[in-house]
Structures are given as C-alpha cells and as structure tokens.
Scaffold this motif. Sequence first.
Motif, PDB file in Angstrom:
ATOM      1  N   ASP A 105     -58.257 148.077   2.482  1.00 32.72           N
ATOM      2  CA  ASP A 105     -57.739 146.878   3.147  1.00 32.72           C
ATOM      3  C   ASP A 105     -58.881 146.013   3.681  1.00 32.72           C
ATOM      4  N   HIS A 106     -59.863 146.645   4.294  1.00 27.50           N
ATOM      5  CA  HIS A 106     -61.023 145.913   4.824  1.00 27.50           C
ATOM      6  C   HIS A 106     -61.753 145.175   3.702  1.00 27.50           C
ATOM      7  N   LYS A 107     -61.996 145.866   2.605  1.00 21.32           N
ATOM      8  CA  LYS A 107     -62.728 145.257   1.488  1.00 21.32           C
ATOM      9  C   LYS A 107     -61.911 144.120   0.859  1.00 21.32           C
ATOM     10  N   ILE A 108     -60.616 144.338   0.707  1.00 22.50           N
ATOM     11  CA  ILE A 108     -59.753 143.299   0.124  1.00 22.50           C
ATOM     12  C   ILE A 108     -59.773 142.061   1.001  1.00 22.50           C
ATOM     13  N   MET A 109     -59.651 142.253   2.310  1.00 26.72           N
ATOM     14  CA  MET A 109     -59.673 141.125   3.238  1.00 26.72           C
ATOM     15  C   MET A 109     -61.028 140.421   3.169  1.00 26.72           C
ATOM     16  N   ASN A 110     -62.096 141.173   3.080  1.00 22.67           N
ATOM     17  CA  ASN A 110     -63.429 140.600   2.988  1.00 22.67           C
ATOM     18  C   ASN A 110     -63.548 139.713   1.740  1.00 22.67           C
ATOM     19  N   TYR A 111     -63.086 140.216   0.604  1.00 22.48           N
ATOM     20  CA  TYR A 111     -63.164 139.421  -0.619  1.00 22.48           C
ATOM     21  C   TYR A 111     -62.260 138.197  -0.551  1.00 22.48           C
ATOM     22  N   ALA A 112     -61.100 138.332   0.073  1.00 23.30           N
ATOM     23  CA  ALA A 112     -60.200 137.185   0.217  1.00 23.30           C
ATOM     24  C   ALA A 112     -60.868 136.096   1.061  1.00 23.30           C
ATOM     25  N   GLU A 113     -61.574 136.485   2.120  1.00 20.66           N
ATOM     26  CA  GLU A 113     -62.287 135.520   2.959  1.00 20.66           C
ATOM     27  C   GLU A 113     -63.408 134.840   2.175  1.00 20.66           C
ATOM     28  N   ILE A 114     -64.126 135.606   1.366  1.00 19.15           N
ATOM     29  CA  ILE A 114     -65.190 135.028   0.530  1.00 19.15           C
ATOM     30  C   ILE A 114     -64.593 134.005  -0.433  1.00 19.15           C
ATOM     31  N   GLU A 115     -63.478 134.352  -1.053  1.00 16.52           N
ATOM     32  CA  GLU A 115     -62.832 133.439  -1.995  1.00 16.52           C
ATOM     33  C   GLU A 115     -62.381 132.161  -1.298  1.00 16.52           C
ATOM     34  N   MET A 116     -61.798 132.291  -0.104  1.00 15.14           N
ATOM     35  CA  MET A 116     -61.360 131.118   0.642  1.00 15.14           C
ATOM     36  C   MET A 116     -62.555 130.238   1.002  1.00 15.14           C
ATOM     37  N   ARG A 117     -63.656 130.847   1.401  1.00 16.29           N
ATOM     38  CA  ARG A 117     -64.859 130.102   1.763  1.00 16.29           C
ATOM     39  C   ARG A 117     -65.382 129.337   0.546  1.00 16.29           C
ATOM     40  N   HIS A 118     -65.395 129.984  -0.625  1.00 19.78           N
ATOM     41  CA  HIS A 118     -65.862 129.320  -1.844  1.00 19.78           C
ATOM     42  C   HIS A 118     -64.946 128.161  -2.230  1.00 19.78           C
ATOM     43  N   ARG A 119     -63.649 128.354  -2.083  1.00 18.07           N
ATOM     44  CA  ARG A 119     -62.713 127.261  -2.400  1.00 18.07           C
ATOM     45  C   ARG A 119     -62.932 126.086  -1.451  1.00 18.07           C
ATOM     46  N   ALA A 120     -63.148 126.398  -0.181  1.00 17.05           N
ATOM     47  CA  ALA A 120     -63.393 125.328   0.807  1.00 17.05           C
ATOM     48  C   ALA A 120     -64.692 124.591   0.483  1.00 17.05           C
ATOM     49  N   GLU A 121     -65.739 125.354   0.123  1.00 13.89           N
ATOM     50  CA  GLU A 121     -67.023 124.724  -0.236  1.00 13.89           C
ATOM     51  C   GLU A 121     -66.871 123.874  -1.485  1.00 13.89           C
ATOM     52  N   ASP A 122     -66.130 124.385  -2.465  1.00 16.11           N
ATOM     53  CA  ASP A 122     -65.911 123.609  -3.695  1.00 16.11           C
ATOM     54  C   ASP A 122     -65.137 122.338  -3.396  1.00 16.11           C
ATOM     55  N   GLY A 123     -64.178 122.401  -2.475  1.00 17.76           N
ATOM     56  CA  GLY A 123     -63.411 121.213  -2.073  1.00 17.76           C
ATOM     57  C   GLY A 123     -64.291 120.185  -1.404  1.00 17.76           C
ATOM     58  N   LEU A 124     -65.234 120.625  -0.564  1.00 18.22           N
ATOM     59  CA  LEU A 124     -66.161 119.708   0.091  1.00 18.22           C
ATOM     60  C   LEU A 124     -67.066 119.032  -0.934  1.00 18.22           C
ATOM     61  N   LYS A 125     -67.523 119.788  -1.913  1.00 14.95           N
ATOM     62  CA  LYS A 125     -68.385 119.216  -2.948  1.00 14.95           C
ATOM     63  C   LYS A 125     -67.650 118.139  -3.727  1.00 14.95           C
ATOM     64  N   GLU A 126     -66.372 118.381  -4.038  1.00 12.54           N
ATOM     65  CA  GLU A 126     -65.599 117.388  -4.790  1.00 12.54           C
ATOM     66  C   GLU A 126     -65.421 116.118  -3.973  1.00 12.54           C
ATOM     67  N   GLN A 127     -65.193 116.263  -2.664  1.00 14.41           N
ATOM     68  CA  GLN A 127     -65.033 115.086  -1.802  1.00 14.41           C
ATOM     69  C   GLN A 127     -66.324 114.295  -1.745  1.00 14.41           C
ATOM     70  N   THR A 128     -67.466 114.962  -1.712  1.00 16.53           N
ATOM     71  CA  THR A 128     -68.761 114.295  -1.629  1.00 16.53           C
ATOM     72  C   THR A 128     -69.020 113.479  -2.907  1.00 16.53           C
ATOM     73  N   TYR A 129     -68.648 114.024  -4.053  1.00 14.31           N
ATOM     74  CA  TYR A 129     -68.888 113.322  -5.317  1.00 14.31           C
ATOM     75  C   TYR A 129     -67.911 112.164  -5.533  1.00 14.31           C
ATOM     76  N   ASP A 130     -66.804 112.174  -4.875  1.00 14.34           N
ATOM     77  CA  ASP A 130     -65.812 111.117  -5.041  1.00 14.34           C
ATOM     78  C   ASP A 130     -66.264 109.803  -4.392  1.00 14.34           C
ATOM     79  N   HIS A 131     -67.124 109.821  -3.432  1.00  9.89           N
ATOM     80  CA  HIS A 131     -67.508 108.609  -2.692  1.00  9.89           C
ATOM     81  C   HIS A 131     -68.577 107.850  -3.385  1.00  9.89           C
TER      82      HIS A 131
END
Length: 131
Positions: A105-131
């Motif tokens: 459970d700990h490891k699964i939660m850890n990987y889920a947090e990493i995935e969420m962080r990467h999605r958030a970072e990817d979303g920020l990158k897309e917003q930066t390129y749109d301007h």
Amino acid sequence: MKIGEVARRTGLSIDTLRYYEKLGLIDPPWRQGGQRAYDENIIAWLKFIRLLKATGMPLADVETYARLRRDGERSSVQRREMLEHQRMVVLAKIDELKACVELLDHKIMNYAEIEMRHRAEDGLKEQTYDH
C-alpha cells in the motif's frame, strides 16, 4: 462411491487420492467389482486434509494427524495440540501478510503521488508553451 466421484467432489485428482491412500492419509477403500469404493465420510475428511495443507502444515504432520485420528478419542490431546500449533503458525503468517500489504500500500501510494506530480508538471509545461 467410486474414485472418480470422490475426485470430482473434492477437487483432488485420482492420482492424488491414490497417493493419499499409499501414504496412509486415507484408509484403503473397500473394493466393489475390483474398483475402489469409498464411504460418504471420505469427502469431509479429504476437505479437512486440504484445509490442513492450505494452512501450510507439512505433509509429514498431516500423516501424523491421520495416524492419530485412527486412534480415536485417546489421541485427542495430541491432535488438539497439533491444531493449536498450526493455528499459531497461521496467525503468524497472517501478521506477516498484513505487513506485506502495508508495504505494498505504501509503495502504491508513493507511485501514485509520483504519477500525479508528473501529470501536474506536464500540465504546467503545456500552459507555458501555449503563451
């Protein structure tokens, strides 16, 4: 009942039933027309053997238990002690498995947090390129 019916009702193979007979886990069946014939009580006993094996009880201990069972009530103390011991083994295994689940459970939660962080970072990158 014939060996095929016992196999079907217990989920054990015919070879396993013959092996159990050879080991002395089950009493030799009577013969009917040259074929093994089993009493209805064999079903409950075989299900109990499967349960003992599922607890991780070594086959040698199952054999000992079967031998003691033939002695009837005079072996009740030994059989109870064997079952109490196996119960402790099962409870220890449950504790070990619970610890494994907690780690997973700990490891699964850890990987889920990493995935969420990467999605958030990817979303920020897309917003930066749109301007």
